[in-house]
Motif scaffolding. Structure first.
Motif, PDB file in Angstrom:
ATOM      1  N   GLN A   1     -12.832   8.310  12.181  1.00  0.00           N
ATOM      2  CA  GLN A   1     -13.790   7.241  11.870  1.00  0.00           C
ATOM      3  C   GLN A   1     -13.361   5.869  12.403  1.00  0.00           C
ATOM      4  O   GLN A   1     -14.054   4.881  12.159  1.00  0.00           O
ATOM      5  N   GLN A   2     -12.230   5.827  13.121  1.00  0.00           N
ATOM      6  CA  GLN A   2     -11.706   4.533  13.590  1.00  0.00           C
ATOM      7  C   GLN A   2     -11.585   3.519  12.455  1.00  0.00           C
ATOM      8  O   GLN A   2     -11.849   2.331  12.631  1.00  0.00           O
ATOM      9  N   ILE A   3     -11.147   4.025  11.308  1.00  0.00           N
ATOM     10  CA  ILE A   3     -10.921   3.144  10.163  1.00  0.00           C
ATOM     11  C   ILE A   3      -9.418   2.981   9.929  1.00  0.00           C
ATOM     12  O   ILE A   3      -8.670   3.949   9.972  1.00  0.00           O
ATOM     13  N   GLY A   4      -9.002   1.752   9.702  1.00  0.00           N
ATOM     14  CA  GLY A   4      -7.629   1.448   9.308  1.00  0.00           C
ATOM     15  C   GLY A   4      -7.658   0.381   8.219  1.00  0.00           C
ATOM     16  O   GLY A   4      -8.726  -0.133   7.884  1.00  0.00           O
ATOM     17  N   CYS A   5      -6.479   0.072   7.688  1.00  0.00           N
ATOM     18  CA  CYS A   5      -6.414  -0.884   6.572  1.00  0.00           C
ATOM     19  C   CYS A   5      -5.384  -1.969   6.841  1.00  0.00           C
ATOM     20  O   CYS A   5      -4.319  -2.009   6.204  1.00  0.00           O
ATOM     21  N   PRO A   6      -5.652  -2.885   7.780  1.00  0.00           N
ATOM     22  CA  PRO A   6      -4.665  -3.922   8.093  1.00  0.00           C
ATOM     23  C   PRO A   6      -4.346  -4.799   6.881  1.00  0.00           C
ATOM     24  O   PRO A   6      -5.162  -4.956   5.973  1.00  0.00           O
ATOM     25  N   ILE A   7      -3.160  -5.344   6.930  1.00  0.00           N
ATOM     26  CA  ILE A   7      -2.614  -6.104   5.802  1.00  0.00           C
ATOM     27  C   ILE A   7      -3.127  -7.543   5.819  1.00  0.00           C
ATOM     28  O   ILE A   7      -3.210  -8.159   6.878  1.00  0.00           O
ATOM     29  N   LEU A   8      -3.453  -8.071   4.662  1.00  0.00           N
ATOM     30  CA  LEU A   8      -3.813  -9.485   4.543  1.00  0.00           C
ATOM     31  C   LEU A   8      -2.700 -10.280   3.879  1.00  0.00           C
ATOM     32  O   LEU A   8      -2.472 -11.437   4.201  1.00  0.00           O
ATOM     33  N   GLU A   9      -2.029  -9.624   2.934  1.00  0.00           N
ATOM     34  CA  GLU A   9      -0.949 -10.311   2.218  1.00  0.00           C
ATOM     35  C   GLU A   9      -0.014  -9.261   1.639  1.00  0.00           C
ATOM     36  O   GLU A   9      -0.462  -8.162   1.272  1.00  0.00           O
ATOM     37  N   ALA A  10       1.265  -9.578   1.578  1.00  0.00           N
ATOM     38  CA  ALA A  10       2.203  -8.687   0.892  1.00  0.00           C
ATOM     39  C   ALA A  10       3.245  -9.523   0.168  1.00  0.00           C
ATOM     40  O   ALA A  10       3.666 -10.580   0.654  1.00  0.00           O
ATOM     41  N   ASN A  11       3.626  -9.029  -0.998  1.00  0.00           N
ATOM     42  CA  ASN A  11       4.555  -9.750  -1.860  1.00  0.00           C
ATOM     43  C   ASN A  11       5.519  -8.754  -2.483  1.00  0.00           C
ATOM     44  O   ASN A  11       5.134  -7.631  -2.782  1.00  0.00           O
TER      45      ASN A  11
ATOM     46  N   ASN B   1     -15.299  -5.858  -2.441  1.00  0.00           N
ATOM     47  CA  ASN B   1     -16.242  -5.195  -1.541  1.00  0.00           C
ATOM     48  C   ASN B   1     -15.544  -4.558  -0.333  1.00  0.00           C
ATOM     49  O   ASN B   1     -15.699  -3.373  -0.055  1.00  0.00           O
ATOM     50  N   LYS B   2     -14.707  -5.341   0.371  1.00  0.00           N
ATOM     51  CA  LYS B   2     -14.089  -4.836   1.600  1.00  0.00           C
ATOM     52  C   LYS B   2     -12.560  -4.810   1.511  1.00  0.00           C
ATOM     53  O   LYS B   2     -11.882  -4.422   2.463  1.00  0.00           O
ATOM     54  N   VAL B   3     -12.040  -5.262   0.406  1.00  0.00           N
ATOM     55  CA  VAL B   3     -10.601  -5.514   0.299  1.00  0.00           C
ATOM     56  C   VAL B   3     -10.076  -4.852  -0.970  1.00  0.00           C
ATOM     57  O   VAL B   3     -10.757  -4.839  -1.985  1.00  0.00           O
ATOM     58  N   PHE B   4      -8.866  -4.259  -0.870  1.00  0.00           N
ATOM     59  CA  PHE B   4      -8.253  -3.749  -2.094  1.00  0.00           C
ATOM     60  C   PHE B   4      -6.807  -4.223  -2.206  1.00  0.00           C
ATOM     61  O   PHE B   4      -6.178  -4.562  -1.208  1.00  0.00           O
ATOM     62  N   LYS B   5      -6.343  -4.241  -3.447  1.00  0.00           N
ATOM     63  CA  LYS B   5      -4.976  -4.672  -3.738  1.00  0.00           C
ATOM     64  C   LYS B   5      -4.258  -3.494  -4.361  1.00  0.00           C
ATOM     65  O   LYS B   5      -4.697  -2.956  -5.372  1.00  0.00           O
ATOM     66  N   ILE B   6      -3.176  -3.075  -3.738  1.00  0.00           N
ATOM     67  CA  ILE B   6      -2.411  -1.930  -4.231  1.00  0.00           C
ATOM     68  C   ILE B   6      -1.038  -2.415  -4.670  1.00  0.00           C
ATOM     69  O   ILE B   6      -0.375  -3.164  -3.947  1.00  0.00           O
ATOM     70  N   SER B   7      -0.634  -2.044  -5.888  1.00  0.00           N
ATOM     71  CA  SER B   7       0.677  -2.492  -6.373  1.00  0.00           C
ATOM     72  C   SER B   7       1.673  -1.344  -6.304  1.00  0.00           C
ATOM     73  O   SER B   7       1.308  -0.166  -6.407  1.00  0.00           O
TER      74      SER B   7
ATOM     75  N   ALA C   1      12.307  -3.164  -8.087  1.00  0.00           N
ATOM     76  CA  ALA C   1      11.491  -4.196  -7.429  1.00  0.00           C
ATOM     77  C   ALA C   1      10.046  -3.881  -7.718  1.00  0.00           C
ATOM     78  O   ALA C   1       9.703  -2.747  -8.056  1.00  0.00           O
ATOM     79  N   LYS C   2       9.196  -4.902  -7.613  1.00  0.00           N
ATOM     80  CA  LYS C   2       7.767  -4.604  -7.657  1.00  0.00           C
ATOM     81  C   LYS C   2       7.031  -5.528  -6.718  1.00  0.00           C
ATOM     82  O   LYS C   2       7.394  -6.686  -6.538  1.00  0.00           O
ATOM     83  N   GLY C   3       5.994  -4.976  -6.104  1.00  0.00           N
ATOM     84  CA  GLY C   3       5.286  -5.743  -5.104  1.00  0.00           C
ATOM     85  C   GLY C   3       3.829  -5.344  -5.031  1.00  0.00           C
ATOM     86  O   GLY C   3       3.365  -4.500  -5.796  1.00  0.00           O
ATOM     87  N   TYR C   4       3.118  -5.969  -4.126  1.00  0.00           N
ATOM     88  CA  TYR C   4       1.731  -5.564  -3.878  1.00  0.00           C
ATOM     89  C   TYR C   4       1.366  -5.848  -2.431  1.00  0.00           C
ATOM     90  O   TYR C   4       2.032  -6.635  -1.746  1.00  0.00           O
ATOM     91  N   GLU C   5       0.326  -5.176  -2.003  1.00  0.00           N
ATOM     92  CA  GLU C   5      -0.264  -5.421  -0.690  1.00  0.00           C
ATOM     93  C   GLU C   5      -1.766  -5.632  -0.873  1.00  0.00           C
ATOM     94  O   GLU C   5      -2.391  -4.948  -1.687  1.00  0.00           O
ATOM     95  N   VAL C   6      -2.324  -6.539  -0.108  1.00  0.00           N
ATOM     96  CA  VAL C   6      -3.771  -6.714  -0.046  1.00  0.00           C
ATOM     97  C   VAL C   6      -4.198  -6.261   1.352  1.00  0.00           C
ATOM     98  O   VAL C   6      -3.624  -6.705   2.348  1.00  0.00           O
ATOM     99  N   ARG C   7      -5.150  -5.326   1.390  1.00  0.00           N
ATOM    100  CA  ARG C   7      -5.550  -4.735   2.665  1.00  0.00           C
ATOM    101  C   ARG C   7      -7.073  -4.702   2.781  1.00  0.00           C
ATOM    102  O   ARG C   7      -7.776  -4.616   1.774  1.00  0.00           O
ATOM    103  N   ALA C   8      -7.551  -4.757   4.017  1.00  0.00           N
ATOM    104  CA  ALA C   8      -8.998  -4.735   4.273  1.00  0.00           C
ATOM    105  C   ALA C   8      -9.391  -3.405   4.907  1.00  0.00           C
ATOM    106  O   ALA C   8      -8.744  -2.941   5.848  1.00  0.00           O
TER     107      ALA C   8
END
Lengths: 139, 139, 139, 139
Positions: free
Chosen positions: A51-61, A85-91, A102-109
């Motif tokens: 599907q030519q779908i990927g989830c590039p990173i917007l922010e990581a902590n 809608n288009k973005v999710f945050k995974i911890s 450690a604990k972190g998160y990523e925000v991806r589109a």
């Protein structure tokens, strides 16, 4: 859904202080997200090919509480915390045994790479899978 | 032609033994080859964009004589040692000051990625640049 | 003894050509050697803590036959090919399914880090373990 | 003080999407912090050798705005944003030409490794160097 990703600290992950070089925690968060997508039925390699779908990173902590050492066995617990809608945050929580390392998160589109990369609404069925509770599994 | 590539050992290059993790020497050989190609007028990024040419690796070898430590200043001296029709062998010597730290080589194929990757004869002008003696440069 | 080390290609292992960046093969050979030492009863982390013994690299070589891609499942078959007094040579074959992807070797010295690093004769019991045939295991 | 750290994106920094694999931004923030410490007169390698002082990470964050590609020339502008008693926060802005590519920060503790690692008050002279305005330099 929560997914567990287990790995072992490799020699090359350490630095001259004798502990893990911190950018590796982000490498492991990236791996944990790919494992998460596989676990809900969307392995990234297929998602991109079909599907030519990927989830590039917007922010990581990441917050670092305890160091990791060579050959430590580590579990990353990953859970999607927020879906827009288009973005999710995974911890991601890093555990060695019971201890939180450690604990972190990523925000991806959710992004189509068909033409120019363009964020897309996250499909309903993906959203449902991310939000479903873990099934109790008898072992 | 010989090209010199200078770099500094970074914290992330070290491991828990307090010295450089050995696979990084191959990372630096790869970097040194890209610098070499730039120095003879063919930066890899352009070569690929304009002609879909790249130089995938066939073999790489390194012998390790002395360890490197954090913030060491290192020079890699690279020279094309052998040119066959479609394949060349580039050797790399790692120096810290006068001291030889390691020496290695890479064997690479001049390859078109237009359709399926396919090795190509190395163009005459590239060959000439690789074989030219270093010009004496007044400083 | 032969040891099998299985892993999956991670997103971060790839490069802009869409295949694995070659220095990662050396990272995997290093991992495979640590797994080998664990398999014969000498996990590197223990060996170092209890006896200050490590096995620094003297030489590493790899020949590349097929590229690897994201999420490929790979097996490394490792076997000690040669044992000298203080030095051993371990070879690694990379397989994806039945297909040979790459093959390489590492030469390493059995080394005490008690004072200044100093190569030591490889102990008889380690030597015996390295040379023992694989036991036939019913599955 | 602000410090500029210039580097070039290497082939090994890219991934199969053709752009930089995101954990590398943290590797570069780590490098930029070591360059910053050198620039104010405290190279990390000396600081550790002479005083057993290091600056382990407590938290790191990065927001990604534009992708980076192979052989891009990048500048990181680093500035200490906040200094508490034992902890400082250093921010890093990634620029390609005038364009902001990413921005992040690291929180680090001034730590003695003489016995067990233990955070220490940041010395007055270090604090002064971090807070000093950049001198105007005629070129």
């Amino acid at each position: 859904m929560t997914n567990n990703y287990d790995f072992k600290v490799r020699w090359g992950d350490t630095d001259a202080a004798g502990i893990v070089f911190y950018p590796n925690f982000y490498k492991w968060m990236d791996e944990a997200t790919h494992e998460y997508l596989s676990a809900i039925g969307y392995p990234s390699s297929k998602l991109f090919q079909e599907q030519q779908i990927g989830c590039p990173i917007l922010e990581a902590n990441c917050q670092f509480k305890q160091p990791l050492s060579f050959e430590d066995s580590v579990r990353v617990q990953s859970i999607v915390q927020e879906i827009q809608n288009k973005v999710f945050k995974i911890s991601h929580v890093f555990l060695r045994g019971e201890k939180e390392i450690a604990k972190g998160y990523e925000v991806r589109a959710w992004t189509s790479f068909k033409d120019k990369p363009k964020a897309q609404p996250i499909p309903e069925e993906v959203r449902a899978k991310m939000l479903q509770p873990n099934q109790h599994v008898e072992v």
